[in-house]
Design a protein around this motif. Sequence first.
Motif, mmCIF file in Angstrom:
data_model
loop_
_atom_site.group_PDB
_atom_site.id
_atom_site.type_symbol
_atom_site.label_atom_id
_atom_site.label_comp_id
_atom_site.label_asym_id
_atom_site.label_seq_id
_atom_site.Cartn_x
_atom_site.Cartn_y
_atom_site.Cartn_z
ATOM 1 N N ASN A 1 0.843 -1.186 0.000
ATOM 2 C CA ASN A 1 0.000 0.000 0.000
ATOM 3 C C ASN A 1 0.886 1.246 0.000
ATOM 4 N N SER A 2 0.342 2.383 -0.435
ATOM 5 C CA SER A 2 1.147 3.590 -0.495
ATOM 6 C C SER A 2 0.320 4.815 -0.148
ATOM 7 N N ALA A 3 1.036 5.814 0.401
ATOM 8 C CA ALA A 3 0.404 7.076 0.779
ATOM 9 C C ALA A 3 1.482 8.121 0.964
ATOM 10 N N GLY A 4 1.073 9.369 1.140
ATOM 11 C CA GLY A 4 2.026 10.395 1.504
ATOM 12 C C GLY A 4 2.549 10.172 2.911
ATOM 13 N N PHE A 5 1.656 9.775 3.818
ATOM 14 C CA PHE A 5 1.999 9.499 5.208
ATOM 15 C C PHE A 5 1.338 8.187 5.620
ATOM 16 N N GLY A 6 2.120 7.282 6.205
ATOM 17 C CA GLY A 6 1.559 6.019 6.661
ATOM 18 C C GLY A 6 1.147 5.127 5.515
ATOM 19 N N GLY A 7 2.145 4.537 4.849
ATOM 20 C CA GLY A 7 1.824 3.719 3.683
ATOM 21 C C GLY A 7 0.921 2.553 4.019
ATOM 22 N N GLY A 8 1.282 1.801 5.076
ATOM 23 C CA GLY A 8 0.428 0.694 5.493
ATOM 24 C C GLY A 8 -0.772 1.163 6.286
ATOM 25 N N GLY A 9 -0.539 2.123 7.195
ATOM 26 C CA GLY A 9 -1.632 2.621 8.014
ATOM 27 C C GLY A 9 -1.268 3.921 8.691
ATOM 28 N N TYR A 10 -2.277 4.748 8.969
ATOM 29 C CA TYR A 10 -2.094 6.038 9.628
ATOM 30 C C TYR A 10 -3.113 6.126 10.753
ATOM 31 N N ILE A 11 -2.625 6.212 11.988
ATOM 32 C CA ILE A 11 -3.474 6.205 13.174
ATOM 33 C C ILE A 11 -3.337 7.557 13.853
ATOM 34 N N LEU A 12 -4.443 8.257 14.046
ATOM 35 C CA LEU A 12 -4.395 9.670 14.406
ATOM 36 C C LEU A 12 -5.376 10.012 15.520
ATOM 37 N N ILE B 1 3.095 -6.825 7.923
ATOM 38 C CA ILE B 1 3.075 -5.467 7.386
ATOM 39 C C ILE B 1 4.355 -5.308 6.575
ATOM 40 N N ARG B 2 4.237 -5.378 5.278
ATOM 41 C CA ARG B 2 5.458 -5.399 4.473
ATOM 42 C C ARG B 2 5.235 -4.775 3.097
ATOM 43 N N GLY B 3 6.315 -4.200 2.585
ATOM 44 C CA GLY B 3 6.286 -3.675 1.231
ATOM 45 C C GLY B 3 5.427 -2.450 1.044
ATOM 46 N N ASN B 4 5.101 -1.733 2.129
ATOM 47 C CA ASN B 4 4.320 -0.504 2.020
ATOM 48 C C ASN B 4 5.258 0.694 1.891
ATOM 49 N N SER B 5 4.749 1.818 1.390
ATOM 50 C CA SER B 5 5.621 2.972 1.198
ATOM 51 C C SER B 5 4.892 4.275 1.483
ATOM 52 N N ALA B 6 5.657 5.217 2.046
ATOM 53 C CA ALA B 6 5.177 6.583 2.274
ATOM 54 C C ALA B 6 6.116 7.525 1.542
ATOM 55 N N LEU B 7 5.562 8.352 0.692
ATOM 56 C CA LEU B 7 6.377 9.282 -0.077
ATOM 57 C C LEU B 7 5.604 10.575 -0.263
ATOM 58 N N ASP B 8 6.163 11.668 0.263
ATOM 59 C CA ASP B 8 5.555 12.980 0.105
ATOM 60 C C ASP B 8 6.651 13.940 -0.317
ATOM 61 N N ASN B 9 6.493 14.567 -1.474
ATOM 62 C CA ASN B 9 7.569 15.427 -1.948
ATOM 63 C C ASN B 9 7.450 16.866 -1.476
ATOM 64 N N SER B 10 6.491 17.127 -0.542
ATOM 65 C CA SER B 10 6.384 18.470 0.014
ATOM 66 C C SER B 10 6.794 18.514 1.480
ATOM 67 N N ALA B 11 7.031 17.353 2.102
ATOM 68 C CA ALA B 11 7.402 17.287 3.515
ATOM 69 C C ALA B 11 8.066 15.944 3.764
ATOM 70 N N PRO B 12 8.810 15.823 4.869
ATOM 71 C CA PRO B 12 9.400 14.517 5.174
ATOM 72 C C PRO B 12 8.319 13.449 5.320
ATOM 73 N N ALA B 13 8.483 12.356 4.639
ATOM 74 C CA ALA B 13 7.514 11.259 4.721
ATOM 75 C C ALA B 13 7.703 10.517 6.041
ATOM 76 N N VAL B 14 6.622 9.982 6.562
ATOM 77 C CA VAL B 14 6.692 9.233 7.821
ATOM 78 C C VAL B 14 5.888 7.947 7.689
ATOM 79 N N GLY B 15 6.373 6.910 8.333
ATOM 80 C CA GLY B 15 5.603 5.687 8.464
ATOM 81 C C GLY B 15 5.405 4.903 7.197
ATOM 82 N N GLY B 16 6.494 4.350 6.664
ATOM 83 C CA GLY B 16 6.306 3.491 5.503
ATOM 84 C C GLY B 16 5.375 2.335 5.799
ATOM 85 N N GLY B 17 5.580 1.710 6.972
ATOM 86 C CA GLY B 17 4.688 0.630 7.394
ATOM 87 C C GLY B 17 3.467 1.161 8.118
#
Length: 338
Positions: free
Chosen positions: A277-288, A300-316
């Motif tokens: 799975n992929s997202a800007g923040f929390g590729g596998g999951g984002y708990i807020l 929980i494997r092979g997920n990615s977080a990528l945001d080109n406007s801020a540091p990405a957090v939580g690949g998994g």
Amino acid sequence: QLFARVLAVLLIGALCLSAQGATWYVDDVTDPLEDGSVSHPFDAIQEGLSAATNGDTVLILDGVYSGPGNRDLDPAGKSITIESESGASNAIIDCQSAGRGFIFRSGETTNCRISGLRICNGNTLVGAGIACFSNSCPVIEGCEIVSNRAWTYYYTIVIGSPGDPYYSVGNVADGRGGGIYCEDSGPTLRGCVVERNETGGEGGGICSVSNSSLSVEDCLIIGNRAALSCTNIIETVNTPADPYYRLTWTTKAGGQGGGIYSHAGSLTASNCEITANSAGFGGGGYILSNSTLRLEDCQIRGNSALDNSAPAVGGGLAVIKGSAQIIGCSVNSNDAGG
């Protein structure tokens, strides 16, 4: 006495059959004599749901179901079972990008169950596959929620006018729960596949908010995406008369929770695989925000977080102002680049 005993047995049998409820049949073939019987099934799923009463079963025969009456399906609070004849690969609800599969909004209990259906090509702002509201707690078993899209462009930036050499248009997207959306509800997912769903906001696969309590058991959550919250956003703008004038558009991946997203609620997952799975923040999951997460015996494997406007957090996983219990899980090969 023998007659009385025989009569009693027959009465008990009749009561048992009554308790089991009726079965309403649905197929994808038009029949002018349709009445929901095995000989003349309804040709739209909603007809079966509308005919059913508490304790009944709506049996969906093999086929592809699309068009009005086969999307935005609403059990209307009934305690009924909606199941396929032979599994999710053979009973397909194709929303044709014109709505969602199911909506639960009338306080359905765990006695409302859907089983063995494939729900695909939904397109709404929230819950493009399945949406749950208003204390609804259906059980969703053996279903495939695939290729649904909770996405809308709600804001447009226009620079110049058509014909202007600096004319450009940018969009900002939003959405929640590409596959499944839960708000003030408590559904149970069991043995389901949530795959290749996407949103422009939160929860590409599953989004749970507003005091929802979601249970996910023995499920595969794979290849979902919460990204591209903003496209073509202005980076640098001087005035057109300036010799150093430059107009730059970029694409930003700011979505949260590619696989799962939880805000102000609780989410429990056991024996699940959350992967790719992929997202800007929390590729596998984002708990807020005061959410609680419990993962047990999950991969929980092979997920990615990528945001080109801020540091990405939580690949998994990313847990922000929430709490998480991770028990007996395998967490590996996730990436938070950028």
